[in-house]
Scaffold this motif. Structure first.
Motif, PDB file in Angstrom:
ATOM      1  N   GLN A   1      48.985  32.066  40.517  1.00  0.00           N
ATOM      2  CA  GLN A   1      48.092  31.833  39.384  1.00  0.00           C
ATOM      3  C   GLN A   1      46.892  32.782  39.414  1.00  0.00           C
ATOM      4  O   GLN A   1      46.499  33.324  38.380  1.00  0.00           O
ATOM      5  CB  GLN A   1      47.613  30.375  39.390  1.00  0.00           C
ATOM      6  N   GLN A   2      46.323  32.977  40.608  1.00  0.00           N
ATOM      7  CA  GLN A   2      45.166  33.865  40.730  1.00  0.00           C
ATOM      8  C   GLN A   2      45.534  35.314  40.400  1.00  0.00           C
ATOM      9  O   GLN A   2      44.800  36.000  39.682  1.00  0.00           O
ATOM     10  CB  GLN A   2      44.577  33.779  42.141  1.00  0.00           C
ATOM     11  N   GLN A   3      46.667  35.786  40.908  1.00  0.00           N
ATOM     12  CA  GLN A   3      47.080  37.161  40.648  1.00  0.00           C
ATOM     13  C   GLN A   3      47.413  37.350  39.166  1.00  0.00           C
ATOM     14  O   GLN A   3      47.109  38.378  38.577  1.00  0.00           O
ATOM     15  CB  GLN A   3      48.290  37.548  41.515  1.00  0.00           C
TER      16      GLN A   3
ATOM     17  N   LEU B   1      46.139  35.650  36.646  1.00  0.00           N
ATOM     18  CA  LEU B   1      44.856  35.629  35.940  1.00  0.00           C
ATOM     19  C   LEU B   1      44.136  36.967  36.107  1.00  0.00           C
ATOM     20  O   LEU B   1      43.642  37.546  35.132  1.00  0.00           O
ATOM     21  CB  LEU B   1      43.989  34.475  36.452  1.00  0.00           C
ATOM     22  N   ARG B   2      44.092  37.455  37.337  1.00  0.00           N
ATOM     23  CA  ARG B   2      43.447  38.745  37.613  1.00  0.00           C
ATOM     24  C   ARG B   2      44.116  39.865  36.817  1.00  0.00           C
ATOM     25  O   ARG B   2      43.441  40.698  36.214  1.00  0.00           O
ATOM     26  CB  ARG B   2      43.532  39.037  39.110  1.00  0.00           C
TER      27      ARG B   2
ATOM     28  N   LYS C   1      49.242  28.880  44.121  1.00  0.00           N
ATOM     29  CA  LYS C   1      47.847  29.173  43.792  1.00  0.00           C
ATOM     30  C   LYS C   1      47.614  30.684  43.741  1.00  0.00           C
ATOM     31  O   LYS C   1      46.963  31.190  42.827  1.00  0.00           O
ATOM     32  CB  LYS C   1      46.902  28.534  44.820  1.00  0.00           C
ATOM     33  N   GLY C   2      48.174  31.403  44.692  1.00  0.00           N
ATOM     34  CA  GLY C   2      48.061  32.857  44.707  1.00  0.00           C
ATOM     35  C   GLY C   2      48.704  33.476  43.479  1.00  0.00           C
ATOM     36  O   GLY C   2      48.181  34.437  42.900  1.00  0.00           O
TER      37      GLY C   2
END
Length: 165
Positions: free
Chosen positions: A62-64, A66-67, A59-60
């Motif tokens: 994917q978030q990083q 995306l960011r 999840k991290g």
């Protein structure tokens, strides 16, 4: 220099994105210029000009990612463009690449055990079962062992008696 690396449980997402951008931009260069670009140097150059974005979970990650794509993509593209301009190989300049020695003890030991036991499927997870199985087959006389390095065992560390004439 010898570096012992623990099992890696984190990832710098920026490394992945910069490597992708270097590939993308390098493909757009004329072949003669692209030939003189050292990809590792370009990646290192760009990464030294960008902040790291570490993740420790899916999840991290994917978030990083995306960011980074939302907020950092123009900076990544610029850093790579600058890197490709700065890091074109000078045909007269030669610098040996960095070679990090990683502790290969466990991998070498497993490879040696695979050869010794004749088991390509051997892994750390099934090592005990494979050794036990081999010892049982040896006790039953199904496997004959020879000292490593002897003429009978130069190509095979053991011989399976089922295949002996």
């Amino acid at each position: 220099m010898s570096i012992v690396q623990p099992a890696q449980t984190y990832l710098n997402v920026m490394e992945v994105l910069v490597a992708e951008e270097v590939d993308k931009q390098q493909k757009q260069l004329p072949p003669k210029i692209a030939h003189y670009v050292n990809k590792s140097e370009a990646i290192a150059y760009a990464l030294n000009r960008l902040p790291p974005l570490y993740a420790t979970s899916q999840k991290g990650l994917q978030q990083q990612r995306l960011r980074a794509t939302r907020e950092m993509q123009p900076k990544i593209a610029l850093a790579v463009r600058q890197a490709l301009a700065a890091i074109q190989r000078d045909p007269l300049r030669s610098s040996p690449p960095l070679r990090l020695e990683v502790d290969r003890g466990p991998q070498d030991a497993l490879r040696g055990l695979k050869e010794l036991l004749g088991s390509e499927d051997l892994s750390w997870a099934n090592l005990v079962d494979e050794v036990e199985h081999t010892l049982i087959r040896t006790a039953r006389g199904e496997i004959t062992w020879h000292k490593r390095g002897t003429s009978l065992a130069e190509s095979h560390e053991w011989q399976d008696s089922r295949y002996m004439l």
